[in-house]
Design an enzyme around this catalytic site. Structure first.
Site, PDB file in Angstrom:
ATOM      1  N   ASP A 286       0.862  -1.174   0.000  1.00  0.00           N
ATOM      2  CA  ASP A 286       0.000   0.000   0.000  1.00  0.00           C
ATOM      3  C   ASP A 286       0.907   1.236   0.000  1.00  0.00           C
ATOM      4  O   ASP A 286       2.129   1.135   0.168  1.00  0.00           O
ATOM      5  CB  ASP A 286      -0.996  -0.009   1.172  1.00  0.00           C
ATOM      6  CG  ASP A 286      -2.201   0.883   0.852  1.00  0.00           C
ATOM      7  OD1 ASP A 286      -2.135   1.676  -0.114  1.00  0.00           O
ATOM      8  OD2 ASP A 286      -3.218   0.809   1.562  1.00  0.00           O
ATOM      9  N   TRP A 287       0.297   2.383  -0.194  1.00  0.00           N
ATOM     10  CA  TRP A 287       1.072   3.623  -0.385  1.00  0.00           C
ATOM     11  C   TRP A 287       2.057   3.837   0.780  1.00  0.00           C
ATOM     12  O   TRP A 287       1.635   4.135   1.896  1.00  0.00           O
ATOM     13  CB  TRP A 287       0.112   4.806  -0.473  1.00  0.00           C
ATOM     14  CG  TRP A 287       0.792   6.112  -0.743  1.00  0.00           C
ATOM     15  CD1 TRP A 287       1.660   6.774   0.084  1.00  0.00           C
ATOM     16  CD2 TRP A 287       0.682   6.904  -1.920  1.00  0.00           C
ATOM     17  NE1 TRP A 287       2.085   7.921  -0.494  1.00  0.00           N
ATOM     18  CE2 TRP A 287       1.511   8.039  -1.733  1.00  0.00           C
ATOM     19  CE3 TRP A 287      -0.020   6.786  -3.127  1.00  0.00           C
ATOM     20  CZ2 TRP A 287       1.639   9.041  -2.692  1.00  0.00           C
ATOM     21  CZ3 TRP A 287       0.111   7.794  -4.075  1.00  0.00           C
ATOM     22  CH2 TRP A 287       0.929   8.893  -3.854  1.00  0.00           C
TER      23      TRP A 287
END
Ligand code: BGC
Length: 745
Positions: A286-287
């Site tokens: 994820d980011w």
């Protein structure tokens, strides 16, 4: 020709023509992947594992643009997110093709519920319980996105959640594993269409692996403490369904699970996903989640973060720059075997081949297709259909709805009546101009004839503390035959990082409803929100309430169709609505206790309830009304005792006993009476949605087999145990109409 000069020739051919056509047609994808891998330096391999966001439309911290360009040309960026549009993706891809090996980039984007034509938020779509419609919604999203140069959507989010404080419930399928698994499959099929390689298909990404929806306290990004049983039985099945449906990619998650961040969690990614489930796609972080393991205190720095993530099975680093900065060093120091890097690179290259990017890196960047597909009128019609199906009618005393088309004056009041942006929800793709969104005001104007007068008053803002607008709203109501009040949340109130401790209707909106109710005029309330909200006074006093979520581009038209009876609402809640936040987590399939709360649902002492509140929710999972009524009768079971290889055919009669044609979502629940581990009081095991004309009856048929009776036992073995089962069929989890029992021998 010597072997050496042959290889040299191939190598040169590769570079000049791009790596795209080395023996292209004759080789399998794996062979083509291997032949590219062989040409790659370690830095180029690591580049493939690196994903950056474009400078525009970033959802995280700023990055350095000029160095980005150089890195792309140097083959150090395998993928980008937030680059969209046929032209823009083409221009960016051209940069990647200036790199030595000319390996095309992947363009990813959060296309969650539509690209330009925006569909209802995912949770709303699930309220339709219409899997075909849900699949079609994702299909349209894919067609538009793929025509705009996008290869990959970061969807579906298949995180189950039992906590409406968590803002991301809007993106998911609600609280139920069975429903959530079917939705996961439908969405993956929708996004990937006839398969990768078709220019109308994008790669799906099942996220966030895993257990993200169980964040303690409903606080986004928070820790998750979860038993193996809960993980396997409730939280993993939607991911497994997505993997089985062929989801090309997975995304891991921000949370730690039992102390180990999901991004660095080898148990989740290596043992379960890539091991037990034999998953061949790739996992993107994820980011920034690789770097965030430093904040967790799980690793000292990004060097250790990179080691942890790659070892645990995270293939691509979204935006944390941990891989690009550290993996080469880790390999050289012997801490990361190059085979691990190769495995990750191969998984990514394979997808690039499957998408056909090595054959034509620009095949998705087609301006003509983009013009034809993006925002296309047929897509709007499909979105409107989906929006109608997503609306849940919560209350309709004395059949106040549908409204008559000859009503003279209608007051339309509330902060969301004229809103366009809010109808798109938190995760719509950001467009500078949303004037094509049909507001509720426009939808009503489109619907009524010249003989009906619509009077508008805002009343208040969503989060107002002021009553200044009430007088005007009351005057509007007094001048009208009926009042429609549109209240709820602004789009930025449910979504990522939008956890709320107080999920009551915000501001003074419920006071506005009270003031309008005091006029004595018939009141219809529309609640627009990304999560279940609490609005007890309204629920108890207002005669008609529809939950309209955030319904996308066609919101206003869909709502008008329902209000005036051109569509008979058929939605059912995919999540339990609590009476107050103190009941959270609340869900229909809870385990029975040694001291169950009393059946009369009164506050209780020495029982598993509250001394100050009923235990039951305000609105139950599976609940939703129609303008018509349905009768359930004639339940028959082909057998009441079965062996483990048998199945039971269950039939019953469903009759539309009202005046309108309508659809009913018939729900089948089971309870295992006694088992080696405590079982839920009921579990959804099947459902179907049927359309019946007034007076029409249909025979409904379900099959119960061993699979439907199975669960994970204390040793986490999947199977069914002999004993008695309760069969419950009904219109909602708390509205069971038919019951029987059967026995598994
Ligand atoms: C979200 C993901 C999303 C990603 C890229 C993250 O903050 O958690 O769901 O796909 O950003 O925008």
């Amino acid at each position: 020709m010597t072997k050496r000069s042959f290889i040299a020739l191939c190598f040169t051919a590769c570079i000049t023509a791009g790596t795209h056509d080395v023996f292209a047609q004759k080789k399998t994808i794996d062979q083509r992947v291997d032949s590219v891998l062989k040409l790659m330096t370690l830095d180029e391999k690591i580049g493939q594992l690196n994903q950056y966001s474009s400078k525009e439309e970033v959802t995280g911290p700023e990055s350095d643009k000029s160095s980005l360009l150089l890195e792309i040309k140097a083959g150090k960026v395998g993928s980008m997110l937030n680059v969209r549009g046929a032209d823009r993706t083409r221009r960016t891809q051209e940069l990647a093709l200036q790199s030595r090996l000319k390996i095309p980039m992947l363009f990813g984007q959060d296309v969650i519920h539509g690209y330009k034509v925006t569909f209802p938020i995912p949770l709303a779509e699930v309220a339709s319980w219409d899997l075909q419609a849900i699949e079609q919604g994702s299909r349209v999203a894919a067609i538009e996105a793929a025509a705009a140069g996008i290869h990959w959507t970061f969807a579906p989010m298949v995180d189950l959640s039992r906590d409406p404080r968590w803002g991301r419930v809007m993106e998911g399928a609600g609280e139920d594993t069975y429903l959530g698994s079917l939705v996961a499959k439908a969405r993956v099929k929708g996004f990937q269409g006839k398969g990768l390689g078709n220019t109308d298909a994008v790669m799906a990404c099942a996220k966030h692996f895993a257990a993200y929806g169980a964040a303690v306290g409903g606080r986004d990004y928070n820790s998750v403490d979860m038993s193996e049983r809960t993980l396997w039985e409730w939280y993993l099945p939607p991911f497994k369904a997505a993997a089985e449906a062929g989801a090309a990619t997975f995304m891991n998650s921000f949370n730690d699970m039992n102390g180990v961040p999901a991004t660095g969690n080898a148990y989740l990614q290596r043992d379960i996903l890539k091991g037990k489930w034999k998953y061949t796609g790739f996992v993107v972080s994820d980011w920034g989640s690789i770097g965030e393991m430093v904040n967790h205190g799980f690793v000292k720095d990004k060097y250790e973060a990179a080691l942890s993530a790659i070892t645990a099975g995270s293939d691509m680093d979204m935006e944390s720059r941990s891989y690009t900065a550290n993996l080469a060093k880790l390999v050289k120091e012997g801490k990361v075997p190059v085979a691990l890097i190769d495995d990750a690179v191969k998984r990514i290259l394979r997808k690039k081949f499957e998408l056909g990017l090595f054959d034509d890196p620009f095949r998705f960047s087609n301006t003509q297709r983009e013009t034809e597909m993006v925002g296309n009128a047929q897509h709007r019609a499909i979105a409107k259909d989906m929006a109608k199906k997503s609306i849940v009618l919560l209350k309709n005393n004395n059949s106040l709805l549908p409204l008559s088309k000859t009503t003279k004056t209608i007051a339309v009041v509330g902060p969301l009546v004229k809103s366009e942006d809010d109808m798109l929800g938190f995760w719509s793709v950001g467009w500078p101009d949303n004037s094509d969104v049909v507001s509720q005001w426009e939808g009503l104007q489109n619907k009524v004839s010249n003989n009906t007068r619509l009077v508008y008053a805002k009343g208040c803002e969503v989060s107002d503390t002021s009553h200044a607008g009430f007088a005007e709203a009351i005057a509007a109501a007094q001048s009208a035959d009926v009042v429609i009040v549109s209240v709820g949340e602004r789009r930025e109130m449910s979504g990522e990082a939008k956890s709320r401790a107080n999920i009551h209707l915000p501001g003074v909106q419920e006071e506005l409803i009270q003031a309008l109710h005091a006029t004595g005029k018939p009141l219809v309330v529309l609640v627009n929100a990304g999560r279940p909200l609490v609005f007890n006074w309204t629920a108890d006093n207002v005669p008609a309430i529809a939950y309209t979520w955030w319904l996308g581009s066609e919101a206003g038209n869909a709502i008008a169709d329902v209000l005036f009876g051109d569509y008979n609402p058929s939605g059912k809640l995919p999540m339990t609505f609590p009476r107050t936040e103190g009941q959270i987590p609340i869900y229909y399939n809870y385990l029975n206790t040694g001291r169950p709360a009393p059946d009369d649902d009164k506050p209780s002492n020495y029982r598993s309830g509250y001394i100050d509140l009923q235990k039951s929710p305000k609105f139950a999972f599976g609940y939703g009304l129609s303008y018509t009524t349905f009768d359930y009768s004639d339940l028959q079971l082909s057998k009441t005792t079965i062996g483990s290889n048998d199945s039971i055919i269950v039939t019953f009669k469903l009759t539309n006993s009202g005046k309108y044609a309508g659809e009913e979502v018939v729900q089948l629940y089971l309870r295992d009476e006694v088992a080696s581990v405590v079982r839920p009081v009921k579990e959804l095991k099947d459902f179907t949605k049927l359309l019946l004309l007034p007076g029409e009856s249909k025979t409904v048929r379900f099959v119960i087999n061993k699979e439907k009776l199975s669960f994970y036992n204390a040793q986490l073995k999947w199977g069914a145990e002999p004993g008695r089962f309760n069969l419950m069929i009904g219109s909602a989890s708390n509205d069971i109409r038919l019951k029987n029992k059967f026995e598994l021998k």
